[in-house]
Design a protein around this motif. Structure first.
Motif, PDB file in Angstrom:
ATOM      1  N   VAL A 181      -5.790  -6.512   7.362  1.00 31.17           N
ATOM      2  CA  VAL A 181      -5.020  -5.613   6.397  1.00 31.17           C
ATOM      3  C   VAL A 181      -5.197  -4.270   6.531  1.00 31.17           C
ATOM      4  O   VAL A 181      -6.119  -3.680   6.340  1.00 31.17           O
ATOM      5  N   ILE A 182      -4.273  -3.499   6.830  1.00 30.30           N
ATOM      6  CA  ILE A 182      -4.242  -1.906   6.889  1.00 30.30           C
ATOM      7  C   ILE A 182      -3.463  -1.357   5.697  1.00 30.30           C
ATOM      8  O   ILE A 182      -4.075  -0.267   5.038  1.00 30.30           O
ATOM      9  N   ALA A 183      -2.383  -1.900   5.096  1.00 28.81           N
ATOM     10  CA  ALA A 183      -1.831  -1.357   3.822  1.00 28.81           C
ATOM     11  C   ALA A 183      -1.582  -2.684   3.233  1.00 28.81           C
ATOM     12  O   ALA A 183      -0.801  -3.541   3.504  1.00 28.81           O
ATOM     13  N   ILE A 190       1.136  -3.918   5.793  1.00 22.71           N
ATOM     14  CA  ILE A 190       0.849  -3.663   7.299  1.00 22.71           C
ATOM     15  C   ILE A 190      -0.276  -4.415   7.517  1.00 22.71           C
ATOM     16  O   ILE A 190      -1.456  -4.436   6.912  1.00 22.71           O
ATOM     17  N   LEU A 191      -0.225  -5.218   8.722  1.00 22.41           N
ATOM     18  CA  LEU A 191      -1.336  -6.109   9.286  1.00 22.41           C
ATOM     19  C   LEU A 191      -1.654  -5.719  10.731  1.00 22.41           C
ATOM     20  O   LEU A 191      -0.730  -5.641  11.647  1.00 22.41           O
ATOM     21  N   ASP A 192      -2.842  -5.643  11.246  1.00 21.63           N
ATOM     22  CA  ASP A 192      -3.227  -5.196  12.390  1.00 21.63           C
ATOM     23  C   ASP A 192      -3.228  -6.637  13.358  1.00 21.63           C
ATOM     24  O   ASP A 192      -3.352  -7.524  13.014  1.00 21.63           O
ATOM     25  N   GLN A 218      -1.547  -2.057  17.585  1.00 21.08           N
ATOM     26  CA  GLN A 218      -0.341  -2.447  16.972  1.00 21.08           C
ATOM     27  C   GLN A 218      -0.189  -2.896  15.657  1.00 21.08           C
ATOM     28  O   GLN A 218      -1.389  -3.628  15.380  1.00 21.08           O
ATOM     29  N   ALA A 219       0.654  -2.965  15.006  1.00 19.89           N
ATOM     30  CA  ALA A 219       0.510  -3.564  13.844  1.00 19.89           C
ATOM     31  C   ALA A 219       2.021  -4.163  13.360  1.00 19.89           C
ATOM     32  O   ALA A 219       3.060  -3.660  13.744  1.00 19.89           O
ATOM     33  N   THR A 229      -1.584   2.290  14.699  1.00 17.90           N
ATOM     34  CA  THR A 229      -2.051   1.809  13.466  1.00 17.90           C
ATOM     35  C   THR A 229      -2.058   2.939  12.484  1.00 17.90           C
ATOM     36  O   THR A 229      -2.617   2.728  11.344  1.00 17.90           O
ATOM     37  N   ASP A 230      -1.245   4.124  12.896  1.00 19.91           N
ATOM     38  CA  ASP A 230      -1.121   5.219  11.935  1.00 19.91           C
ATOM     39  C   ASP A 230       0.152   5.064  11.220  1.00 19.91           C
ATOM     40  O   ASP A 230       0.938   4.607  11.889  1.00 19.91           O
ATOM     41  N   PHE A 231       0.051   5.142   9.866  1.00 17.56           N
ATOM     42  CA  PHE A 231       1.304   5.006   9.286  1.00 17.56           C
ATOM     43  C   PHE A 231       1.535   6.143   8.163  1.00 17.56           C
ATOM     44  O   PHE A 231       0.696   6.876   7.904  1.00 17.56           O
ATOM     45  N   LYS A 232       2.839   6.218   7.557  1.00 14.59           N
ATOM     46  CA  LYS A 232       2.924   7.437   6.585  1.00 14.59           C
ATOM     47  C   LYS A 232       2.902   6.763   5.103  1.00 14.59           C
ATOM     48  O   LYS A 232       3.653   5.973   4.820  1.00 14.59           O
TER      49      LYS A 232
END
Length: 736
Positions: free
Chosen positions: A72-74, A82-84, A89-90, A195-198
């Motif tokens: 879990v990233i977000a 968002i999942l890694d 990549q996600a 894996t960067d997101f806004k």
């Protein structure tokens, strides 16, 4: 129109028409503002404090969901989860309901549901790659329902096809309880190449708020409040609350947002979709999450209608619009970038540090309230809950089917609308656009390849609300595990869940009990297989004349396929392959399609689900697929073994010859935790040693399209071509 004064709003209780209760209005006026809110301010509170935006009735329940894992990233709180998935990549995904709008304006209701969920994905900086949907309607017996179905399907197809996204999976069910309250749940999956997101935040003193996309009109005003209301014969269904979509503008907006975030990430500090409650929810949520305040100037907002007041502009849910937070030094670059895509992009405000939410219109301050009062100060209700009386009365009831003729029952079951082929509907959707679809609608999961890798994403959504009606806790577990079996049967590892929780009025203790217990069931199943719930949506008040729909949680699940060589489908491949059932079959007829076919009534309880056995069977199937032992795989669900065998045979016009100790009735049992698989004869020994227990070899696939079946009761021969024709044409016949 002359706006009512703050005193008129209070004295005439106008706020009640907008969904605020007396106690909520009193809390706003006496405790939060210590004055009467004006017309615009009351409107802002009414939409932001609606169930649709605040989850005030469901927050307590939602906290029971697991939302953490090593991937879990977000999670919940962002526009999408968002999942890694490795290699920097996600996968990004979310589901949303658009039930009430689709009941009123089915084409636009469904279309804008798709548009809204796509924006949730690209607002994270992800490229949307696929769409799915879960639809529930009344029986196909009258022109009104058929019109509704046709328009919803056309709306989904029209929007998705125009924007160029494949619709790769979904489900459609027909039950009496959805006749006046259809369910339209849309799901979108996207890819993030790093894996960067806004985040959807507006931070930094004097940073600018930029409006991007379509112009604002009067469509969708009070859409969020409308979504939190019930339908009756006498209550007017507000057409003005339904949004109008334009997929061509959305395509430009999607391409622009994905490109600006990928190529110029430093330009954008935060981005959020203007979804439910439009401009107010997107801006207020962005500021509240950042601990900031905002000043907005509505004279700058691009408008497509004249003389709109502040209330209308703030509450409009016009589609294809985004809000960005931008540093002043980059604002000219951002405006020029969107102008290149022929999109409106204007500065409409700036970030402040005072935590106040201020709105100016025609140089007049029309709103000045604490920003957190819209998002954080919403009352959270702890509703009374009671087990439905039906569950107490019917807890020992067991439906016992009567099969006079296996062949007759078999053919009748294949033609039931919940089981028959849905191709009549999904052929409307383009499932191949972008040329990455590996498995199209009709198999257990849709599968989309990740270009430049050996990986693929499997995706599905499941919702058997009949089970949830009989036993919300077990039914919730089944929804998760059926979705997981679909992913596993396609060669994937389940990695995460989104949901749409569709229920009746939470102020009804029985309806709230259904919500609470089914979420506990969903949570327990997700914990067992490590699939965190990272996004989702709650849709309550799905009632008509005080009669609720079945409790209908939709579980959307995503799985990772590490090597596209492992992609598996339901269709039988070769004559001579051995046919197995993995999992024991018992007399599970309560809530089954056979019970509805023979009695027309839903009654009884469900057997407890053995989560350990379920996980064991899923792990075994995944291992067998990775060892290349399985030719085809299908999870057993509606209609049981007979239906699964038939569907697996139809695609390649093959047949089968089986001999089983099961009774004829058990051929339609809906016992959980089962898979139907075929295995090449040379892999028989290795496969049987791997599975070891809970396995029965039924027989073989045959080249002739005949179904030769011997049960404990009788032997029959069914013409597979005739059965397949009836299965394929049943819905088209009903829709005429």
């Amino acid at each position: 129109m002359t706006e009512p004064t703050a005193k008129q709003i209070k004295d005439e209780k106008i706020y009640q028409q907008w969904g605020l209760t007396d106690s909520e209005y009193d809390l706003i006026s006496t405790k939060i503002l210590k004055r009467l809110p004006n017309y615009t301010e009351t409107g802002l509170y009414s939409v932001m404090w609606s169930e649709h935006c605040s989850y005030k009735n469901s927050k307590k329940v939602l906290r029971k969901m697991p939302n953490k894992s090593e991937r879990v990233i977000a999670g919940p709180g962002e526009d999408a989860g968002i999942l890694d998935i490795g290699d920097n990549q996600a996968v990004v995904f979310k589901a949303e309901s658009h039930n009430h709008p689709s009941a009123v304006e089915p084409y636009q209701g469904a279309a804008t549901g798709v548009g809204g969920i796509i924006r949730d994905i690209f607002s994270m900086g992800a490229q949307p790659i696929a769409l799915l949907n879960s639809l529930k309607f009344g029986p196909l017996k009258d022109g009104q329902t058929k019109h509704l179905v046709n328009e919803v399907v056309a709306g989904i197809g029209g929007y998705g096809n125009c924007i160029g996204l494949p619709t790769v999976g979904g489900e459609i069910a027909f039950e009496d309880c959805y006749e006046h309250n259809p369910l339209v749940n849309a799901m979108c999956v996207g890819l993030l190449n790093n894996t960067d997101f806004k985040h959807g935040t507006a931070s930094g003193d004097k940073n600018l708020i930029v409006y991007v996309g379509a112009k604002t009109g009067r469509d969708g005003i009070h859409g969020a409040t409308f979504a939190s209301d019930e339908f009756t014969d006498t209550k007017n269904k507000q057409r003005s609350a339904v949004q109008v979509g334009n997929p061509f503008i959305e395509k430009l907006l999607m391409d622009a947002c994905v490109e600006i975030i990928e190529k110029h990430p430093e330009w954008i500090l935060g981005i959020q979709d203007m979804g439910a409650a439009g401009l107010v929810s997107s801006t207020a949520e962005m500021a509240s999450k950042a601990g900031s305040g905002l000043v907005l100037n509505l004279d700058k907002v691009p408008q497509r209608e004249t003389e709109m007041n502040a209330y209308e502009m703030m509450l409009s849910e016009s589609q294809e619009r985004m809000v960005l937070c931008v540093k002043p030094e980059f604002v000219d670059d951002v405006l020029a970038f969107f102008k290149h895509f022929e999109l409106d992009a204007v500065v409409i405000g700036q970030v402040t540090t005072d935590k106040q939410y201020k709105i100016y219109h025609h140089d007049e301050l029309v709103t000045d309230i604490p920003v957190d009062s819209l998002t954080e100060d919403v009352p959270e209700y702890d509703r009374e809950e009671t087990q439905p009386q039906r569950m107490i009365d019917d807890k020992d009831y067991q439906f016992v089917p009567v099969i006079d003729s296996l062949e007759k029952t078999w053919n009748e079951m294949l033609q039931r609308p919940n089981i028959a082929s849905k191709k009549h509907f999904y052929q409307t959707y383009d499932s191949q656009v972008r040329a990455n679809t590996l498995v199209r609608p009709g198999s257990d999961s849709g599968v989309v390849r990740i270009r430049g890798t050996r990986k693929a994403i499997a995706m599905t959504n499941d919702s058997n609300s009949k089970y949830v009606y009989l036993n919300p806790y077990v039914g919730g577990q089944i929804a998760v595990m059926e979705a997981a079996r679909n992913i596993v049967a396609s060669g994937g590892e389940p990695i995460g869940v989104t949901d749409c929780l569709n229920y009746g009025n939470p102020e009804n203790p029985e309806a709230f009990w259904e919500l609470d217990k089914s979420v506990e069931g969903i949570a327990s199943a997700c914990e067992k297989i490590n699939t965190p719930v990272i996004s989702g949506n709650v849709s309550l008040y799905n009632e008509y004349n005080d009669v609720a729909i079945y409790p209908s949680p939709m579980v959307g699940m995503v799985g990772l396929i590490s090597d596209i060589d492992n992609v598996t489908t339901t269709a039988f491949k070769e004559a001579g392959d051995l046919i197995y059932v993995v999992g024991q079959t018992q007399d599970d007829f309560n809530g089954s399609e056979l019970q509805m076919a023979q009695s027309g009534k839903l009654k009884g309880n469900l057997r407890n689900l053995d989560l350990d056995q379920e996980k064991l069977h899923q792990d075994i199937i995944r291992q067998a697929i990775s060892q290349k032992l399985i030719m085809s795989c299908h999870d057993l669900s509606e209609g049981g073994l007979a239906v699964a065998l038939s569907k697996s045979a139809f695609e390649n016009e093959l047949g089968f010859e089986i001999n089983t100790s099961l009774t004829s009735a058990q051929m339609f049992s809906e016992t959980q935790s089962r898979f139907l698989v075929t295995v090449a004869p040379e892999n028989q020994t290795v496969f049987e040693e791997l599975v070891a227990t809970d396995i029965e070899c039924l027989g073989t696939v045959t080249a002739a399209p005949e179904f030769k079946v011997t049960t404990a009761d009788e032997s029959v021969e069914i013409n597979g071509l005739t059965a397949g024709k009836n299965w394929k044409e049943a819905i088209a016949c009903l829709m005429k």
